[in-house]
Design a protein around this motif. Sequence first.
Motif, short mmCIF file in Angstrom:
data_model
loop_
_atom_site.label_atom_id
_atom_site.label_comp_id
_atom_site.label_asym_id
_atom_site.label_seq_id
_atom_site.Cartn_x
_atom_site.Cartn_y
_atom_site.Cartn_z
N ALA A 67 0.83 -1.20 0.00
CA ALA A 67 0.00 0.00 0.00
C ALA A 67 0.87 1.25 0.00
O ALA A 67 0.59 2.22 -0.72
N ALA A 68 1.94 1.25 0.80
CA ALA A 68 2.83 2.41 0.84
C ALA A 68 3.51 2.62 -0.50
O ALA A 68 3.64 3.76 -0.97
N VAL A 70 2.40 1.74 -3.48
CA VAL A 70 1.40 2.22 -4.44
C VAL A 70 1.12 3.70 -4.22
O VAL A 70 1.02 4.48 -5.18
N VAL A 71 0.99 4.10 -2.96
CA VAL A 71 0.74 5.52 -2.66
C VAL A 71 1.89 6.39 -3.15
O VAL A 71 1.67 7.45 -3.75
N VAL A 72 3.12 5.94 -2.93
CA VAL A 72 4.29 6.70 -3.39
C VAL A 72 4.26 6.86 -4.91
O VAL A 72 4.47 7.96 -5.44
N LEU A 74 1.68 6.65 -6.96
CA LEU A 74 0.53 7.46 -7.40
C LEU A 74 0.76 8.94 -7.12
O LEU A 74 0.38 9.79 -7.92
N LEU A 75 1.37 9.25 -5.99
CA LEU A 75 1.61 10.65 -5.65
C LEU A 75 2.76 11.23 -6.47
O LEU A 75 2.72 12.40 -6.86
#
Length: 232
Positions: A67-68, A70-72, A74-75
């Motif tokens: 999850a971390a 993917v967030v990195v 995407l951001l």
Amino acid sequence: MAFTPLLRYAVARHAVPPGTARRTGCAACGTPISLSRPWPALGPRARCGGCAARVGAPPATVELAIAAAVVVLLLARPPAGELVAAAWWLAFAVPLIFVDFAVHRLPDRLTLPAAAGTWLLLGLAALAGAGATPWLRATAAALGLALFFATTTLLLGARGFGIGDAKLALGAGALLGWYGWTLPLLGLLLALTLSGLVALGLLVTRRAAWSSHLPFGPYLVLGTLGALLLVW
């Protein structure tokens, strides 16, 4: 995430001491590890369906790591070709982190596909319009960073980095070298700084001795991500 069972499977299979066959089932009761059917240990609980013993990475940790990542991604929103290459590398780097922490090894079955796929995907990005220059630089940086780690192993033996670190560095070096010659050095510096701080903290709290050998793979992954975030 739908593919986290596959990553948990990789951790459970490969988190065994060097020279040991890959794990095929629960060490406590022998229940097979399989992706062909539902198996509780491949979920966030990480518990064997036969005896409830823990298998593989700690509960929910793989899911949080993915999850971390993917967030990195995407951001940061890097260009599509570089995004795919980074996602491919991270898909192998995440289980490698857990395997290295558990048994201090980085198996070829994970490091080599990570490096080869990253290199090929960056090559496709070059063909799609980025040009040959960044891809050739990425290739040279990958080989250079891997050679650095391999040389420490040859010169220092057990006191140097492992050959597994050199193979992991192939993919890391390619991703970093795509953006310039200084970024691989920055990624390496970040990794060394992180590992040094952790080692110092363990010494201060008396949780490790001077002779302790810490796994470096996790810090190389974090250092690579940290350096990439500076250019994305």
